[in-house]
Design an enzyme around this catalytic site. Structure first.
Site, PDB file in Angstrom:
ATOM      1  N   PRO A  23      -4.143  49.686  78.548  1.00 60.34           N
ATOM      2  CA  PRO A  23      -4.583  51.073  78.670  1.00 60.34           C
ATOM      3  C   PRO A  23      -4.912  51.396  80.136  1.00 60.34           C
ATOM      4  O   PRO A  23      -5.440  50.545  80.845  1.00 60.34           O
ATOM      5  CB  PRO A  23      -5.868  51.128  77.845  1.00 60.34           C
ATOM      6  CG  PRO A  23      -5.838  49.940  76.961  1.00 60.34           C
ATOM      7  CD  PRO A  23      -5.004  48.906  77.640  1.00 60.34           C
ATOM      8  N   GLY A  24      -4.552  52.581  80.548  1.00 62.20           N
ATOM      9  CA  GLY A  24      -4.913  53.016  81.897  1.00 62.20           C
ATOM     10  C   GLY A  24      -3.931  52.617  82.971  1.00 62.20           C
ATOM     11  O   GLY A  24      -4.165  52.848  84.156  1.00 62.20           O
ATOM     12  N   THR A  25      -2.790  52.013  82.581  1.00 62.43           N
ATOM     13  CA  THR A  25      -1.833  51.603  83.598  1.00 62.43           C
ATOM     14  C   THR A  25      -0.874  52.735  83.951  1.00 62.43           C
ATOM     15  O   THR A  25      -0.007  52.565  84.803  1.00 62.43           O
ATOM     16  CB  THR A  25      -1.017  50.380  83.132  1.00 62.43           C
ATOM     17  OG1 THR A  25      -0.650  50.578  81.770  1.00 62.43           O
ATOM     18  CG2 THR A  25      -1.830  49.106  83.252  1.00 62.43           C
ATOM     19  N   GLY A  26      -1.004  53.867  83.294  1.00 60.88           N
ATOM     20  CA  GLY A  26      -0.202  55.019  83.681  1.00 60.88           C
ATOM     21  C   GLY A  26       0.990  55.303  82.777  1.00 60.88           C
ATOM     22  O   GLY A  26       1.936  55.969  83.193  1.00 60.88           O
TER      23      GLY A  26
ATOM     24  N   HIS B 167     -29.132  29.759  89.009  1.00 64.64           N
ATOM     25  CA  HIS B 167     -27.895  29.950  88.246  1.00 64.64           C
ATOM     26  C   HIS B 167     -26.774  30.475  89.164  1.00 64.64           C
ATOM     27  O   HIS B 167     -25.686  29.889  89.223  1.00 64.64           O
ATOM     28  CB  HIS B 167     -28.156  30.940  87.100  1.00 64.64           C
ATOM     29  CG  HIS B 167     -26.970  31.215  86.241  1.00 64.64           C
ATOM     30  ND1 HIS B 167     -26.821  30.694  84.984  1.00 64.64           N
ATOM     31  CD2 HIS B 167     -25.857  31.974  86.468  1.00 64.64           C
ATOM     32  CE1 HIS B 167     -25.679  31.111  84.478  1.00 64.64           C
ATOM     33  NE2 HIS B 167     -25.071  31.890  85.349  1.00 64.64           N
ATOM     34  N   GLU B 168     -27.064  31.539  89.884  1.00 64.72           N
ATOM     35  CA  GLU B 168     -26.030  32.134  90.750  1.00 64.72           C
ATOM     36  C   GLU B 168     -25.683  31.211  91.907  1.00 64.72           C
ATOM     37  O   GLU B 168     -24.517  31.064  92.281  1.00 64.72           O
ATOM     38  CB  GLU B 168     -26.480  33.504  91.269  1.00 64.72           C
ATOM     39  CG  GLU B 168     -26.706  34.556  90.181  1.00 64.72           C
ATOM     40  CD  GLU B 168     -25.521  34.744  89.250  1.00 64.72           C
ATOM     41  OE1 GLU B 168     -24.367  34.496  89.665  1.00 64.72           O
ATOM     42  OE2 GLU B 168     -25.737  35.113  88.080  1.00 64.72           O
TER      43      GLU B 168
ATOM     44  N   THR C 103       1.083  57.152  79.970  1.00 67.02           N
ATOM     45  CA  THR C 103       1.129  58.580  79.669  1.00 67.02           C
ATOM     46  C   THR C 103       1.570  59.359  80.898  1.00 67.02           C
ATOM     47  O   THR C 103       2.388  60.284  80.813  1.00 67.02           O
ATOM     48  CB  THR C 103      -0.258  59.079  79.229  1.00 67.02           C
ATOM     49  OG1 THR C 103      -0.789  58.160  78.288  1.00 67.02           O
ATOM     50  CG2 THR C 103      -0.185  60.452  78.620  1.00 67.02           C
TER      51      THR C 103
HETATM   52  P1  ADP Z   1      -2.150  54.862  79.736  1.00 70.20           P
HETATM   53  O1  ADP Z   1      -1.355  55.919  79.093  1.00 70.20           O
HETATM   54  O2  ADP Z   1      -1.328  53.699  80.182  1.00 70.20           O
HETATM   55  O3  ADP Z   1      -3.358  54.427  78.976  1.00 70.20           O
HETATM   56  P2  ADP Z   1      -2.727  56.940  81.602  1.00 70.20           P
HETATM   57  O4  ADP Z   1      -1.363  57.355  81.960  1.00 70.20           O
HETATM   58  O5  ADP Z   1      -3.444  57.777  80.613  1.00 70.20           O
HETATM   59  O6  ADP Z   1      -2.744  55.445  81.095  1.00 70.20           O
HETATM   60  O7  ADP Z   1      -3.577  56.799  82.933  1.00 70.20           O
HETATM   61  C1  ADP Z   1      -4.872  57.283  83.048  1.00 70.20           C
HETATM   62  C2  ADP Z   1      -5.103  57.821  84.419  1.00 70.20           C
HETATM   63  O8  ADP Z   1      -5.093  56.779  85.384  1.00 70.20           O
HETATM   64  C3  ADP Z   1      -4.038  58.781  84.871  1.00 70.20           C
HETATM   65  O9  ADP Z   1      -4.289  60.073  84.437  1.00 70.20           O
HETATM   66  C4  ADP Z   1      -4.128  58.674  86.374  1.00 70.20           C
HETATM   67  O10 ADP Z   1      -5.170  59.468  86.863  1.00 70.20           O
HETATM   68  C5  ADP Z   1      -4.505  57.230  86.592  1.00 70.20           C
HETATM   69  N1  ADP Z   1      -3.330  56.408  86.869  1.00 70.20           N
HETATM   70  C6  ADP Z   1      -2.882  55.368  86.142  1.00 70.20           C
HETATM   71  N2  ADP Z   1      -1.793  54.805  86.716  1.00 70.20           N
HETATM   72  C7  ADP Z   1      -1.530  55.520  87.812  1.00 70.20           C
HETATM   73  C8  ADP Z   1      -0.513  55.446  88.820  1.00 70.20           C
HETATM   74  N3  ADP Z   1       0.436  54.519  88.803  1.00 70.20           N
HETATM   75  N4  ADP Z   1      -0.560  56.357  89.818  1.00 70.20           N
HETATM   76  C9  ADP Z   1      -1.516  57.306  89.857  1.00 70.20           C
HETATM   77  N5  ADP Z   1      -2.480  57.428  88.948  1.00 70.20           N
HETATM   78  C10 ADP Z   1      -2.513  56.549  87.923  1.00 70.20           C
HETATM   79 ZN    ZN Z   2     -23.226  32.836  85.300  1.00 74.50          ZN
END
Ligand code: ADP
Ligand code: ZN
Length: 599
Positions: A210-213, A429-430, A215
């Site tokens: 998730p969040g790799t772009g 610990h650290e 969408t």
């Molecule tokens: P996914 O669909 O893989 O979960 P998203 O496309 O929703 O991720 O990405 C979430 C946000 O992260 C995007 O709206 C953008 O702001 C940022 N983001 C992720 N990848 C990129 C990228 N390669 N370039 C620019 N922004 C990115």
């Molecule tokens: Zn630790």
């Protein structure tokens, strides 16, 4: 396609009309009842109260009473008066019985009892059942509207309209973009491809965290080609009423066919496309949705210019039927960005923010190995918030660094009151983590050691992770275990006690050891065999005691690592004491200060 999607669906209109009609009927019903009562009121010539009437009966001044069951009015004729009066008193069963009794008691009253006329009967029933009817109707309307609302989510807003995202907005991912350009061309000029007899994939699976772009890139394709983008998320189907999931898939594709050329984007496709089982209930509902999706994918005309993009983080979970030719037969993996990609992403998202001139995005990119695009965007936003709170003129490097820590370890909790004993424990610990890592060739250099609590952690040791790695060696994993257990080992050696503070280290270490044995084939007694079971029926049989072997192998790896951590610390007791002492005094030690102890 220049035409606007004109089907603000006829069906949707129908439902709105239906809801409107029902509302009118309800209002009319209520109005009629009130009106009826008013009419009675108008006709009334004299308003005798109930008690007044009873009094008159008892006094014997009444000659005749005429009442109709269910009516709100009774007719009363007084002695010595020619005309009848109408009195508003509901002729309830109780009232009728009361009058009957009075008559029996010897009051000379002529009692006329009409059975209710049909109109009154209907009105009466209506009054009784109206609330129930209204509630039922409302319930149905709400149900319909809900389906409608959800459908709205699919078709309206940014969905089903054109996006203004282009490839320019997607940082890094050069190969992926390159691979997807042909899709853009196809959406722009499908005829050229058809004439050539080329077959374009219908479905493309975008795999990645998730969040790799995913969408973002799907939207960018639509934006580049200038076609509408329709999206829905697989998870939206999970809590659907029976059959709704399938019908929504059907409608999604219906809509797409009407506005083609276009892009359909299905996020989290694993929520509907997980491997089918012979289960019942919710599972079989999912199967219906998945089956509908398969039917739709197969049902495209070759002439139709629709590309279905789907995103998932777990392609191995998907039903094999989804991946067959003509369906999602092409997979593109969207990996977390490398250092260069991270720098580019940071720069793109920095465009609309005020940064000081000395900002070095390259350093930040190096400190954020493993971050996704979404996380990087989040770091920049946090930095802007921090800079604002601190009343800086613009975002400084220190704000950015603070933001990275905030996102990775959590926010600093200065207000938390920590006992001296806890502080000492955390310091050892650290210090233990930091010193042990120093003696491990494959482990990263220490960047910062701190005993200021952040998030859930009482303290933390940060490493310079300035390298993007694709492979991890066995030695590296073994040493990672040692570094992880360095914290617990230090507590034991220096304070002869152990704490719960090591729970996360232990959790991570156990997982690493388990992966070494069951995923990466790094245990000699088991060999290169994947023992990670994804589905119960996939379990290969390795004899009854395979779990015992896995368990003892994991334990062996952890034991060796823990022993090694203790050895390193015992050989460097002076350093352990001085680093921990400095931590207690300063709370944070930088990389340079840490290195000082080893000069
Ligand atoms: P996914 O669909 O893989 O979960 P998203 O496309 O929703 O991720 O990405 C979430 C946000 O992260 C995007 O709206 C953008 O702001 C940022 N983001 C992720 N990848 C990129 C990228 N390669 N370039 C620019 N922004 C990115
Ligand atoms: Zn630790």
């Amino acid at each position: 396609m220049k035409e606007k999607p004109k089907n603000k669906n006829n069906k949707d209109k129908f439902y709105y009309l239906l809801a409107f009609l029902v509302a009118i009927i309800c209002f009319a019903g209520v109005f009629l009842i009130i009106f009826n009562q008013n009419k009675d009121k108008k006709e009334e010539e004299k308003d005798l109260a109930y008690t007044e009437l009873i009094k008159q009966i008892d006094e014997g001044s009444i000659e005749k009473i005429e009442m109709t069951t269910g009516s709100t009015t009774i007719k009363v004729k007084l002695k010595n008066v020619e005309e009848e009066e109408k009195v508003i008193i509901p002729s309830t069963q109780a009232f009728i019985e009361l009058v009957q009794e009075k008559v029996k008691e010897g009051n000379e009253i002529e009692l006329i009892q009409n059975s209710p006329n049909i109109f009154l009967k209907i009105a009466d029933t209506l009054v009784t059942f109206l609330p129930t009817i209204i509630i039922c109707i409302l319930f149905i309307v709400v149900l319909k509207m809900q389906g409608l609302g959800d459908k709205g989510k699919v078709y309206d807003g940014e969905k089903g309209t054109k996006t203004n995202v282009s490839f320019k907005d997607v940082a890094g991912l050069d190969e992926e973009k390159h691979e997807l350009i042909e899709i853009v061309d196809f959406l722009k000029e499908p005829k050229r491809f058809h004439e050539m007899g080329a077959k374009i994939p219908r479905g493309i699976l975008l795999c990645g965290k998730p969040g790799t772009g995913k969408t973002l890139i799907a939207k960018a394709i639509a934006g580049e080609a200038g076609v509408p983008f329709i999206s829905m998320s697989g998870s939206e189907f999970i809590e659907m009423f029976a059959g709704l999931g399938a019908s929504r898939v059907r409608k999604l594709f219906e809509k797409a066919k009407k506005i083609s050329p276009c892009i359909i984007f299905i996020d989290e496709i694993d929520a509907i496309g997980a491997r089918r089982t012979n289960a019942s209930g919710a599972e079989s509902e999912n199967n219906q949705t998945l089956n509908q999706l398969l039917v739709e994918m197969d049902g495209f005309d070759t002439e139709e210019t629709i590309i279905v993009l789907a995103a998932t983080n777990r392609p191995e979970m998907l039903d094999k039927a989804l991946l067959r030719p003509g369906r999602f037969d092409r997979q593109i993996t969207i990996a977390a960005p490398d250092a260069k990609g991270r720098e580019e992403i940071l720069k793109i998202h920095a465009e609309n923010k005020k940064f000081s001139k000395d900002i070095n995005f390259k350093d930040i990119a190096n400190d954020t190995a493993g971050f996704t695009g979404a996380e990087l965007a989040n770091v920049l936003n946090e930095a802007a918030i921090i800079a604002t709170t601190k009343k800086h003129k613009n975002i400084l490097m220190q704000d950015l660094e603070e933001a990275v820590k905030k996102v990775t370890v959590g926010i600093e909790k200065h207000s938390r009151v920590i006992s001296d004993k806890d502080k000492k424990l955390t310091a050892y610990h650290e210090a233990g983590h930091a010193i042990v890592s120093k003696f491990l060739e494959t482990q990263f250099e220490v960047k910062e050691v701190s005993i200021i609590p952040r998030g859930l952690a009482g303290g933390y040791t940060m490493y310079k992770t300035n390298e993007d790695k694709y492979y991890v060696s066995k030695t590296e994993m073994e040493e990672k275990l040692i570094a992880l257990l360095g914290g617990r080992a230090a507590e034991k050696i220096a304070l002869n006690d152990i704490s719960t503070g090591a729970s996360n280290d232990i959790e991570v270490a156990t997982q690493v050891a388990k992966d070494m044995v069951t995923v990466y084939g790094m245990s000699d007694s088991i060999g290169p065999i994947n023992l990670q079971t994804k589905e119960p029926y996939e379990q290969l049989s390795f004899g009854e005691n395979i779990n015992d072997v896995i368990g003892s192998e994991v334990k062996r790896l952890i034991d060796i690592a823990y022993k090694r951590a203790q050895e390193i610390l015992l050989a460097n007791m002076d350093k352990l004491h001085s680093v921990a002492g400095r931590l207690l005094e300063k709370e944070v030690i930088s990389a340079e200060e840490f290195e000082e102890f080893f000069r």
